[in-house]
Write an enzyme that holds these catalytic residues in place. Structure first.
Site, short mmCIF file in Angstrom:
data_model
loop_
_atom_site.label_atom_id
_atom_site.label_comp_id
_atom_site.label_asym_id
_atom_site.label_seq_id
_atom_site.Cartn_x
_atom_site.Cartn_y
_atom_site.Cartn_z
N ARG A 252 45.74 42.21 53.87
CA ARG A 252 46.39 40.95 54.18
C ARG A 252 47.71 40.84 53.43
O ARG A 252 47.87 41.44 52.37
CB ARG A 252 45.50 39.74 53.86
CG ARG A 252 45.17 39.52 52.38
CD ARG A 252 46.22 38.78 51.61
NE ARG A 252 45.74 38.44 50.27
CZ ARG A 252 46.52 38.24 49.21
NH1 ARG A 252 47.82 38.42 49.29
NH2 ARG A 252 46.01 37.91 48.04
N GLU B 97 46.28 29.10 50.92
CA GLU B 97 47.05 29.11 49.67
C GLU B 97 48.54 29.33 49.95
O GLU B 97 49.41 28.86 49.22
CB GLU B 97 46.52 30.21 48.75
CG GLU B 97 47.25 30.28 47.44
CD GLU B 97 46.66 31.32 46.50
OE1 GLU B 97 45.46 31.61 46.61
OE2 GLU B 97 47.41 31.83 45.67
N ARG C 232 48.50 33.65 55.92
CA ARG C 232 47.86 34.88 55.47
C ARG C 232 47.63 35.69 56.73
O ARG C 232 46.84 35.26 57.59
CB ARG C 232 46.56 34.59 54.73
CG ARG C 232 46.74 33.95 53.35
CD ARG C 232 47.37 34.90 52.38
NE ARG C 232 47.71 34.35 51.07
CZ ARG C 232 46.89 34.35 50.01
NH1 ARG C 232 45.66 34.81 50.13
NH2 ARG C 232 47.30 33.87 48.84
N CYS D 4 51.63 31.58 44.45
CA CYS D 4 51.15 32.10 43.15
C CYS D 4 51.98 33.34 42.80
O CYS D 4 52.16 34.22 43.65
CB CYS D 4 49.68 32.48 43.24
SG CYS D 4 49.08 33.25 41.73
N THR E 134 51.22 35.94 41.39
CA THR E 134 50.51 37.23 41.53
C THR E 134 50.71 37.82 42.92
O THR E 134 50.46 39.00 43.12
CB THR E 134 48.99 37.05 41.31
OG1 THR E 134 48.49 36.15 42.31
CG2 THR E 134 48.70 36.54 39.92
N ARG F 166 47.26 42.34 49.70
CA ARG F 166 46.02 42.80 49.08
C ARG F 166 45.30 43.64 50.11
O ARG F 166 44.95 43.14 51.18
CB ARG F 166 45.14 41.64 48.64
CG ARG F 166 44.00 42.08 47.74
CD ARG F 166 43.31 40.88 47.11
NE ARG F 166 42.27 40.37 47.95
CZ ARG F 166 41.02 40.84 47.94
NH1 ARG F 166 40.68 41.85 47.17
NH2 ARG F 166 40.10 40.32 48.74
N ARG G 146 36.56 42.73 42.83
CA ARG G 146 36.15 41.35 43.08
C ARG G 146 34.74 41.35 43.66
O ARG G 146 34.23 42.37 44.12
CB ARG G 146 37.08 40.69 44.12
CG ARG G 146 38.48 40.38 43.63
CD ARG G 146 39.29 39.57 44.64
NE ARG G 146 40.66 39.35 44.16
CZ ARG G 146 41.55 38.57 44.78
NH1 ARG G 146 41.23 37.95 45.92
NH2 ARG G 146 42.78 38.43 44.31
N GLU H 221 37.63 35.69 45.88
CA GLU H 221 38.05 35.66 44.49
C GLU H 221 37.07 34.82 43.68
O GLU H 221 36.57 33.82 44.15
CB GLU H 221 39.44 35.03 44.42
CG GLU H 221 40.04 35.14 43.06
CD GLU H 221 41.48 34.69 43.08
OE1 GLU H 221 41.89 34.01 44.02
OE2 GLU H 221 42.20 35.06 42.16
P1 ADP Z 1 42.54 36.98 49.59
O1 ADP Z 1 42.54 36.16 50.83
O2 ADP Z 1 43.62 36.67 48.62
O3 ADP Z 1 42.43 38.44 49.88
P2 ADP Z 1 39.74 36.60 48.76
O4 ADP Z 1 39.33 37.63 47.77
O5 ADP Z 1 39.32 35.18 48.56
O6 ADP Z 1 41.26 36.53 48.82
O7 ADP Z 1 39.18 37.09 50.21
C1 ADP Z 1 39.23 36.20 51.29
C2 ADP Z 1 38.08 36.46 52.23
O8 ADP Z 1 38.19 37.79 52.77
C3 ADP Z 1 36.70 36.40 51.56
O9 ADP Z 1 35.79 35.78 52.47
C4 ADP Z 1 36.31 37.85 51.40
O10 ADP Z 1 34.91 38.01 51.45
C5 ADP Z 1 36.97 38.47 52.60
N1 ADP Z 1 37.30 39.89 52.40
C6 ADP Z 1 38.17 40.40 51.50
N2 ADP Z 1 38.20 41.74 51.59
C7 ADP Z 1 37.33 42.09 52.59
C8 ADP Z 1 36.91 43.33 53.18
N3 ADP Z 1 37.42 44.51 52.78
N4 ADP Z 1 35.99 43.29 54.18
C9 ADP Z 1 35.50 42.10 54.61
N5 ADP Z 1 35.85 40.90 54.11
C10 ADP Z 1 36.76 40.90 53.11
N1 DAR Z 2 42.77 31.11 39.66
C1 DAR Z 2 44.22 31.20 39.49
C2 DAR Z 2 44.82 32.17 40.55
C3 DAR Z 2 45.20 33.52 40.10
C4 DAR Z 2 45.50 34.52 41.20
N2 DAR Z 2 44.73 34.29 42.46
C5 DAR Z 2 45.26 33.64 43.49
N3 DAR Z 2 46.53 33.31 43.58
N4 DAR Z 2 44.46 33.33 44.51
C6 DAR Z 2 44.43 31.63 38.05
O1 DAR Z 2 45.45 31.27 37.50
O2 DAR Z 2 43.55 32.29 37.54
#
Ligand code: ADP
Ligand code: DAR
Length: 348
Positions: A118, A217, A221, A263, A265, A272, A301, A306
């Site tokens: 993403r 966020e 995305r 953010c 990060t 990611r 993770r 997260e």
């Molecule tokens: P981000 O959107 O920043 O990647 P998250 O870690 O919150 O943050 O992931 C968002 C959603 O995507 C969560 O429901 C997570 O379970 C799902 N997800 C992340 N990586 C995978 C993956 N490789 N396969 C399936 N679902 C995933």
């Molecule tokens: N929980 C916040 C977010 C850190 C990075 N993750 C994001 N942006 N989703 C922290 O300051 O720990």
């Protein structure tokens, strides 16, 4: 009373392990406490999440692209600590999937359950989610959903507004990892949950391999995901979707910080790239597991997003570096690290 008279140094961050606490000393607080961007985003807005949540890892969010200039004395230190990227560095972009060297690692699907890559995007000259107004957020939803609904072929799909989705559909999509729910306490304190669920929604193609979250966020995305470990196919689909979106919408970007995110990060590539992978043996050897993930700049993770925990030896493994590296390098980081993890798991 003017905000600056009420706004005092937040003692609650003393003892916190956040980067906010590490770098915001009293002198820097005095230097920045009366500053604000043209959109009215001030220091109190920027640090509220870390003040309210001392267990933050980072603790700050931006309100617009200008925040990264106005609060640079604080943000630059946080950006350098997290990304190893200094204020004179230039970000580079490479979204050419042909540059990725990633033959399928796990064609028998023994280890990798699913792959997801993403990126975050925010529309140029529109405030970020932390201070966006309700009207601006609804306008973002309109611009992005209408653009997506013009896609055809494999990316053709439907848009589902969150405030017009049944609880069952929402639950089912969240369980399938396709949809997002109202932000956690960190996002809440950053102002990202305001007017929930107005202006939020999900677009996905028929196969649910191409999804766009609107106004989570970040304003977008953009997500490519599928079962199994064909990382290259997931990246190819994502780069096609990004190209189509960028041909219609101007995103917030500069040659220092790359793509602008709420953010710090997520700056730069805002990417990611993750796999959900079965590593039951390595999972019982924390030190060795962490040695491999550190070597390849990876983050571990839980599998429900997260701050979640891993379940039955399945982990979410993704690139940690997002800024100062290209998109191809982010995916290569994840690929090379996952290859080393699978090799070690097989040996065990
Ligand atoms: P981000 O959107 O920043 O990647 P998250 O870690 O919150 O943050 O992931 C968002 C959603 O995507 C969560 O429901 C997570 O379970 C799902 N997800 C992340 N990586 C995978 C993956 N490789 N396969 C399936 N679902 C995933
Ligand atoms: N929980 C916040 C977010 C850190 C990075 N993750 C994001 N942006 N989703 C922290 O300051 O720990």
């Amino acid at each position: 009373m003017a905000i600056s008279e009420k706004f005092e140094y937040p003692k609650s961050i003393e003892g916190s392990a956040s980067l906010l606490a590490k770098f915001l000393n009293k002198a820097l607080f005095e230097e920045l406490k009366n500053k604000k961007t043209a959109n009215g985003f001030d220091l109190k807005n920027a640090i509220n999440s870390g003040v309210k949540n001392p267990d933050s890892g980072i603790g700050v969010y931006a309100g617009d692209e200008e925040s990264y200039d106005v609060f640079a004395p604080l943000f630059d230190k946080i950006i350098y600590d997290y990304h190893g990227f200094s204020k004179n560095d230039k970000h580079k972009t490479d979204l050419n999937a042909d540059h990725l060297d990633a033959p399928n690692l796990d064609s028998e699907n023994k280890f990798i359950i699913s792959t997801r890559i993403r990126v975050a995007r925010n529309i140029k000259n529109i405030p970020l989610g932390t201070i966006i107004s309700k009207e601006q957020r609804n306008n973002v939803e309109k611009i992005v959903s209408e653009t997506l609904l013009s896609f055809d072929g494999k990316l053709k799909g439907k848009y589902y507004p969150l405030n017009n989705m049944s609880a069952e559909d929402s639950e089912q999509l969240i369980k399938a990892h396709f949809l997002f729910k109202e932000g956690d306490r960190f996002l809440e304190a950053a102002g990202l949950n305001r007017d929930w669920a107005d202006g939020r929604g999900i677009f996905h193609n028929e196969e649910k391999t191409f999804l766009v979250w609107i106004n989570e966020e970040d304003q977008l995305r953009i997500i490519s995901m599928q079962q199994g470990g064909n990382i290259k196919a997931v990246f190819e689909r994502l780069t096609l979707a990004i190209k189509l979106l960028e041909s219609k919408i101007d995103f917030s970007y500069n040659n220092h910080l790359g793509y602008i995110s709420s953010c710090p990060t997520n700056l730069g590539t805002a990417m990611r790239a993750s796999v959900h992978i079965k590593l039951p043996k390595l999972g019982n050897r924390d030190t060795e597991f962490k040695q491999i993930t550190d070597t390849y700049h990876l983050q571990i993770r839980g599998i429900h997003g997260e701050h979640s925990q891993s379940e039955s030896g399945v982990y979410d493994i993704s690139n940690k570096r997002r800024l100062g590296v290209t998109e191809v390098q982010c995916v290569q980081d994840m690929y090379d690290g996952v290859k080393a993890l699978i090799k070690r798991e097989k040996e065990l």
